[in-house]
Design an enzyme around this catalytic site. Sequence first.
Site, PDB file in Angstrom:
ATOM      1  N   GLU A 150       9.803   8.512 -16.841  1.00  0.00           N
ATOM      2  CA  GLU A 150       8.456   9.043 -17.094  1.00  0.00           C
ATOM      3  C   GLU A 150       7.995   8.702 -18.506  1.00  0.00           C
ATOM      4  O   GLU A 150       6.858   8.281 -18.729  1.00  0.00           O
ATOM      5  CB  GLU A 150       8.441  10.562 -16.902  1.00  0.00           C
ATOM      6  N   LYS A 210      15.550  22.031 -10.597  1.00  0.00           N
ATOM      7  CA  LYS A 210      14.934  20.767 -11.019  1.00  0.00           C
ATOM      8  C   LYS A 210      15.873  19.832 -11.785  1.00  0.00           C
ATOM      9  O   LYS A 210      16.653  20.264 -12.619  1.00  0.00           O
ATOM     10  CB  LYS A 210      13.716  21.046 -11.915  1.00  0.00           C
ATOM     11  N   SER A 265      14.459  22.021 -15.810  1.00  0.00           N
ATOM     12  CA  SER A 265      13.272  22.821 -16.056  1.00  0.00           C
ATOM     13  C   SER A 265      13.701  24.168 -16.607  1.00  0.00           C
ATOM     14  O   SER A 265      14.740  24.700 -16.221  1.00  0.00           O
ATOM     15  CB  SER A 265      12.500  23.003 -14.747  1.00  0.00           C
ATOM     16  N   HIS A 321       0.830  -1.218   0.000  1.00  0.00           N
ATOM     17  CA  HIS A 321       0.000   0.000   0.000  1.00  0.00           C
ATOM     18  C   HIS A 321       0.862   1.266   0.000  1.00  0.00           C
ATOM     19  O   HIS A 321       0.426   2.311   0.459  1.00  0.00           O
ATOM     20  CB  HIS A 321      -0.939   0.034   1.210  1.00  0.00           C
TER      21      HIS A 321
END
Length: 472
Positions: free
Chosen positions: A291, A284, A278, A157
């Site tokens: 991804e 970043k 970024s 979980h």
Amino acid sequence: MSEKPWGGRFESPTDEFVEAFNASTDVDARMYAEDIAGSKAHAKMLCQQGILSSEDLKAILRGLDVVYGEIESGELEFTIALEDVHMNIESRLTALIGDAGKRLHTARSRNDQVTTDTRLYLRRRTDGMIDRLRHLQSVLVLLAEEHAASIMPGFTHLQTAQPVTLGHHLLAYVEMFERDAARFLDARQRMNQCPLGSAALAGTTFPIDRYMTADLLGFDAPTANSLDAVSDRDYIMELLAAASICSIHLSRFSEELILWMSAQFGFIDLPDAFCTGSSIMPQKKNPDMPELVRGKSGRIIGGLVAILTTVKGLPLAYNKDMQEDKTAVFDAFDNLEGCLRVFGDMLPGMKVNKEVLHKAASSGFATATDLADALVRAGVPFRDAHEIVGKSVGHCIREKIELHAMDAAACAAIDARLNVEMVRELSVEACVAARDHIGGTAPQQVLQQVALWQQRLATGATASDSTMGSGE
Ligand code: ARG
């Protein structure tokens, strides 16, 4: 008009838009090597059977070599007016060698030709996919060896559950990729039958030798039913199903890497070469590759749905709908191979923050199950032990301490059966070491699995023994 190989019964030309819309060259051009190999095998068989003269055969084989060279060098450009790779090659051959070229299509149809080419092409690509999977497995096995004893929290979980070793976690993916490779191999074996000779749908009136063409092209046998052979696209469905499942494994792995690289987890860092920054936030470093790989699974699964839906309502045998079969599977293969390549190249450069992993495993009461197990070994029934440890955890949360920091008084206050020694002995090292059985997370077990995998990957059949049959 005369430029269409089927133009004889037509009175007016194809609509200009239809010509472009109908064409499949942009998708099937990549099968040119397979189309030429198939034509060579077919021509040799025709000659052996006395259907084609040896002069014609010689001209065809030489001509096909010329066409192959022209395609490789970029000299020959396919035209949409000739619809597909098959008619482009045949038409160029005929332009080069004349009548012999026109005889090549005897006892053959584009319907058996296209599915022969597609099987040959996908067989080669499947072998490449399996090789990529094997490579990724070896990368993971190496990492698992390095991290056989690196302790991290295991989750259920997405909540801290029990400590595990990173090596064990990585080997879970080795298992998944093994099943993926097996699925590809299984589909490969089933599709490796030769449709040539099925012709349009019913077979041919010529005395062909289908065993010969099957053999020349490295197929295990000729297909047994001509109607089935020209309308069967099961192999594309199976390959896309295998690709979809594999992409789902990669997507789950990606999701973990993305979580692990976040500041909140801080477990790993991926190499700069596989991340981007970024344009507005200077701090970043984004895990773009995982991804993107996670995202690719969407289009690959889309390909599976596309082929299933395309074939679903089709009567036997060939229908033009089937021209849509290649787009999805080629796209899926290109993308899945890219995903496997990126992972194989990226993971060796992954930095693992072992201290962070260890700290994360040592907090969140990951050792609670082991304390309950210790009580059980002292004769306490498991459900009572569960209750006692639950109370202990509650106490620790209130006191903001970990279980192993409880003192004798606190233990006694919770339950007389809770011995402070049991609590003091708790460690994440002891937790993982104790799970020392086949399939368990103990470093010992991880190293044994690593050794097994190294042996398997070194000696294993990688399906690279495929032979397309150069037609030589
Ligand atoms: N371009 C077609 C395809 O990819 C080749 C087979 C066409 N056969 C036919 N009878 N129209 O499916």
